[in-house]
Design a protein around this motif. Structure first.
Motif, mmCIF file in Angstrom:
data_model
loop_
_atom_site.group_PDB
_atom_site.id
_atom_site.type_symbol
_atom_site.label_atom_id
_atom_site.label_comp_id
_atom_site.label_asym_id
_atom_site.label_seq_id
_atom_site.Cartn_x
_atom_site.Cartn_y
_atom_site.Cartn_z
ATOM 1 N N SER A 99 0.829 -1.209 0.000
ATOM 2 C CA SER A 99 0.000 0.000 0.000
ATOM 3 C C SER A 99 0.862 1.257 0.000
ATOM 4 N N LEU A 100 0.300 2.310 -0.559
ATOM 5 C CA LEU A 100 0.898 3.640 -0.516
ATOM 6 C C LEU A 100 -0.232 4.656 -0.422
ATOM 7 N N ARG A 101 0.086 5.821 0.132
ATOM 8 C CA ARG A 101 -0.887 6.908 0.152
ATOM 9 C C ARG A 101 -0.269 8.148 -0.472
ATOM 10 N N LEU A 102 -0.934 8.649 -1.482
ATOM 11 C CA LEU A 102 -0.513 9.889 -2.131
ATOM 12 C C LEU A 102 -1.307 11.055 -1.555
ATOM 13 N N SER A 103 -0.655 12.209 -1.507
ATOM 14 C CA SER A 103 -1.312 13.431 -1.060
ATOM 15 C C SER A 103 -1.179 14.499 -2.123
ATOM 16 N N CYS A 104 -2.196 15.325 -2.233
ATOM 17 C CA CYS A 104 -2.172 16.456 -3.160
ATOM 18 C C CYS A 104 -2.700 17.668 -2.407
ATOM 19 N N ALA A 105 -1.817 18.611 -2.142
ATOM 20 C CA ALA A 105 -2.195 19.819 -1.419
ATOM 21 C C ALA A 105 -2.387 20.962 -2.406
ATOM 22 N N ALA A 106 -3.537 21.602 -2.337
ATOM 23 C CA ALA A 106 -3.847 22.709 -3.236
ATOM 24 C C ALA A 106 -3.652 24.036 -2.519
ATOM 25 N N SER A 107 -3.158 25.025 -3.249
ATOM 26 C CA SER A 107 -2.991 26.368 -2.694
ATOM 27 C C SER A 107 -3.294 27.387 -3.776
ATOM 28 N N GLY A 108 -3.381 28.622 -3.368
ATOM 29 C CA GLY A 108 -3.704 29.676 -4.317
ATOM 30 C C GLY A 108 -5.199 29.861 -4.433
ATOM 31 N N SER A 109 -5.674 30.083 -5.625
ATOM 32 C CA SER A 109 -7.092 30.389 -5.874
ATOM 33 C C SER A 109 -7.913 29.101 -5.928
ATOM 34 N N THR A 110 -8.006 28.440 -4.799
ATOM 35 C CA THR A 110 -8.674 27.139 -4.758
ATOM 36 C C THR A 110 -10.179 27.246 -4.996
ATOM 37 N N PHE A 111 -10.723 28.462 -4.918
ATOM 38 C CA PHE A 111 -12.144 28.616 -5.212
ATOM 39 C C PHE A 111 -12.439 28.327 -6.679
ATOM 40 N N ARG A 112 -11.378 28.296 -7.489
ATOM 41 C CA ARG A 112 -11.562 28.039 -8.918
ATOM 42 C C ARG A 112 -11.771 26.571 -9.227
ATOM 43 N N ILE A 113 -11.512 25.700 -8.262
ATOM 44 C CA ILE A 113 -11.577 24.271 -8.554
ATOM 45 C C ILE A 113 -12.646 23.591 -7.722
ATOM 46 N N ASN A 114 -13.268 22.599 -8.350
ATOM 47 C CA ASN A 114 -14.279 21.791 -7.664
ATOM 48 C C ASN A 114 -13.865 20.329 -7.654
ATOM 49 N N ALA A 115 -13.233 19.905 -8.714
ATOM 50 C CA ALA A 115 -12.816 18.509 -8.843
ATOM 51 C C ALA A 115 -11.306 18.400 -8.707
ATOM 52 N N VAL A 116 -10.866 17.454 -7.884
ATOM 53 C CA VAL A 116 -9.439 17.190 -7.692
ATOM 54 C C VAL A 116 -9.240 15.683 -7.738
ATOM 55 N N GLY A 117 -8.124 15.271 -8.305
ATOM 56 C CA GLY A 117 -7.881 13.841 -8.347
ATOM 57 C C GLY A 117 -6.531 13.512 -8.920
#
Length: 120
Positions: A16-34
């Motif tokens: 097993s592994l766990r990936l992380s994705c941290a968003a910054s900046g104008s995050t109001f512009r995004i709804n879908a992340v993956g």
């Protein structure tokens, strides 16, 4: 919008592994992340995504083994990968879009890739 991916590595088949994705900046512009992934010499392919108000979405190849989740307080999305197989070996890219990222044309933002290698 900036996406910072982390968590890749080398693991044996079944691990097993766990990936992380941290968003910054104008995050109001995004709804879908993956996540998308790109095996060596192949095209980039959709893996999983989660939206603000909808359920998770997975490719058939990872359904039942991978779980995507989000922590809104941390602006972070996680991909828990279990029962890994050698065919999961690829560079994994965090991706985000305004409504959906189920097709690559709808991805508006990319993070840097993180290598996942599954040994047999």
């Amino acid at each position: 919008v900036q996406l910072q991916a982390s968590g890749g590595g080398l693991v044996q088949t079944g691990g097993s592994l766990r990936l992380s994705c941290a968003a910054s900046g104008s995050t109001f512009r995004i709804n879908a992340v993956g996540w998308y992934r790109q095996p060596t010499g192949k095209q980039r392919e959709f893996v999983a995504a989660i939206t603000e108000f909808g359920g998770p979405n997975y490719s058939d190849s990872v359904k039942g083994r991978f779980t995507i989740s989000r922590d809104n307080a941390k602006n972070t999305v996680y991909l828990q990968m279990n029962s890994l197989k050698p065919e999961d070996t690829a560079v994994y890219y965090c991706a985000a879009g305004q409504r959906t990222i189920a097709t690559i044309q709808r991805v508006a933002y990319w993070g840097q890739g993180t290598q996942v290698t599954v040994s047999s």
